[in-house]
Design an enzyme around this catalytic site. Sequence first.
Site, short mmCIF file in Angstrom:
data_model
loop_
_atom_site.label_atom_id
_atom_site.label_comp_id
_atom_site.label_asym_id
_atom_site.label_seq_id
_atom_site.Cartn_x
_atom_site.Cartn_y
_atom_site.Cartn_z
N HIS A 105 0.85 -1.20 0.00
CA HIS A 105 0.00 0.00 0.00
C HIS A 105 0.87 1.24 0.00
O HIS A 105 1.97 1.25 0.58
CB HIS A 105 -0.95 0.01 1.20
CG HIS A 105 -0.26 0.06 2.54
ND1 HIS A 105 0.01 1.24 3.19
CD2 HIS A 105 0.20 -0.92 3.35
CE1 HIS A 105 0.62 0.98 4.35
NE2 HIS A 105 0.75 -0.33 4.47
N GLU A 154 4.99 -5.76 4.01
CA GLU A 154 4.81 -5.05 5.28
C GLU A 154 6.05 -5.20 6.15
O GLU A 154 6.78 -6.20 6.05
CB GLU A 154 3.60 -5.61 6.03
CG GLU A 154 2.25 -5.29 5.40
CD GLU A 154 1.79 -3.87 5.70
OE1 GLU A 154 2.56 -3.11 6.32
OE2 GLU A 154 0.67 -3.53 5.29
N HIS A 200 4.70 4.55 12.04
CA HIS A 200 3.65 5.40 12.60
C HIS A 200 4.18 6.38 13.64
O HIS A 200 3.39 7.11 14.24
CB HIS A 200 2.51 4.57 13.20
CG HIS A 200 1.74 3.76 12.20
ND1 HIS A 200 0.46 3.30 12.44
CD2 HIS A 200 2.05 3.33 10.96
CE1 HIS A 200 0.04 2.62 11.39
NE2 HIS A 200 0.99 2.62 10.48
N ASP A 248 -0.70 4.33 0.80
CA ASP A 248 -1.25 5.30 1.74
C ASP A 248 -0.51 5.20 3.07
O ASP A 248 0.02 4.15 3.44
CB ASP A 248 -2.76 5.11 1.93
CG ASP A 248 -3.14 3.77 2.53
OD1 ASP A 248 -2.50 2.76 2.17
OD2 ASP A 248 -4.09 3.72 3.33
N GLU A 292 -5.17 1.00 2.89
CA GLU A 292 -4.82 0.00 3.89
C GLU A 292 -4.84 0.60 5.28
O GLU A 292 -5.28 -0.04 6.23
CB GLU A 292 -3.44 -0.59 3.60
CG GLU A 292 -3.14 -1.90 4.33
CD GLU A 292 -2.52 -1.72 5.71
OE1 GLU A 292 -2.41 -2.72 6.44
OE2 GLU A 292 -2.14 -0.58 6.07
N GLU A 293 -4.40 1.84 5.39
CA GLU A 293 -4.38 2.52 6.68
C GLU A 293 -5.74 3.08 7.05
O GLU A 293 -5.96 3.45 8.21
CB GLU A 293 -3.35 3.65 6.67
CG GLU A 293 -1.92 3.23 6.38
CD GLU A 293 -1.29 2.43 7.51
OE1 GLU A 293 -1.99 2.12 8.49
OE2 GLU A 293 -0.09 2.13 7.40
N ASP A 335 6.59 1.91 6.69
CA ASP A 335 5.25 1.36 6.46
C ASP A 335 4.52 2.18 5.41
O ASP A 335 3.81 3.10 5.74
CB ASP A 335 4.49 1.36 7.79
CG ASP A 335 3.16 0.65 7.71
OD1 ASP A 335 2.92 -0.07 6.72
OD2 ASP A 335 2.34 0.82 8.64
#
Length: 385
Positions: free
Chosen positions: A73, A170, A359, A75, A141-142, A106
């Site tokens: 992903h 991931e 994150h 995003d 995805e997020e 990520d």
Amino acid sequence: MSDHSPLALAQALIRCPSVTPEEGGALSFLADRLSRAGFSVERPVFSEPGTPDIQNLYARIGTAGPVLVFAGHTDVVPPGETEAWTHGPFSGEVADGFLYGRGAVDMKGGIACMLAATLAFLDRHRPDFGGSIAFLVTGDEEGPAVNGTVKLLDWAKARGERFDHCLLGEPTNPDTLGEMIKIGRRGSLTGRITVHGRQGHVAYPHRAENPIPGLLRLASALTADPLDGGTAHFDASNLEFTTIDVGNPATNVIPASAKAVFNVRFNDDWTADTLGAEIRRRLEAAAGNAVRFSLDLQPSNSPAFLTQPDAFVDRVADAIEAETGRRPALSTTGGTSDARFIKDACPVIEFGLVGRTMHETDERVAVADLDRLTAIYGRVLDAYF
């Protein structure tokens, strides 16, 4: 530095502000690089009432099998207070051997490594490498994850696309590159218990029915004994209460009801249905005729699943060991990922970067890890075709 290097590709992706649900130019950049390499590229957009429209990407080179899919992903989660970052969250700056930026770990860094490895592989093996390579990349995805991978897979299936194996990039390593391959994920089940009482004054308890002792009894019934002892590839299932609430600011009022919410991360001993039945059995046994309660169970779209270790898992593990000198553990720990959708299309495993700063403010990845992960993916491609 080559513009096909994993660092250059990761910097370009990080500089696209693709905070979910915004595409931010990240998929467009990826589509351009893939199409220039000879991939057929499509950009389906999916919708769902109450959610934003989401752009996705599907690309493929080759017409024969086997088909290896790289998935991921573009995003990212919001960066938070940008002033708190040592380097701007979308700057893609390198300092002291680390690439900084939201998505560095990520998982724009992982996508950059997949792309760099694929481009180098095609340079070595054109025009025919004995199979097909596909990229399955979402911008959802997020976020709610309803207009992303799950619909992209349905779209691909309707077009007759079939896959043999998938490698999802991931971040799977807790501390050091090469520690861990994810071969499955636990399932998730959320439950809400409401114990029904009768409101009244605390000075006249005989005129009321306090729901709190009943709720405590039910909560104890769910946590007193373990759900299971774990399985060959999974730890024991775990139930955690996340909130207890009576909605009562007064100190002299017995509340009419008391509520609690719990979540279970469960292994492959259970399905959502069998686990729900066991939870209800325990609650009913504890309640008897003394506690009036209702139970609302909300299974996520995350059943427990396991990709059985096979030759593909061995190929990936061999590639990791060759580059890092360590044999990765085969794990099912952690939260959910889009592997929960991909498992219905083909066997899927996950391996990517070190996830320690994902994150976080100052999310970053070691530049050396980008090079090593690219080399690992390259070895996987060489062994696969």
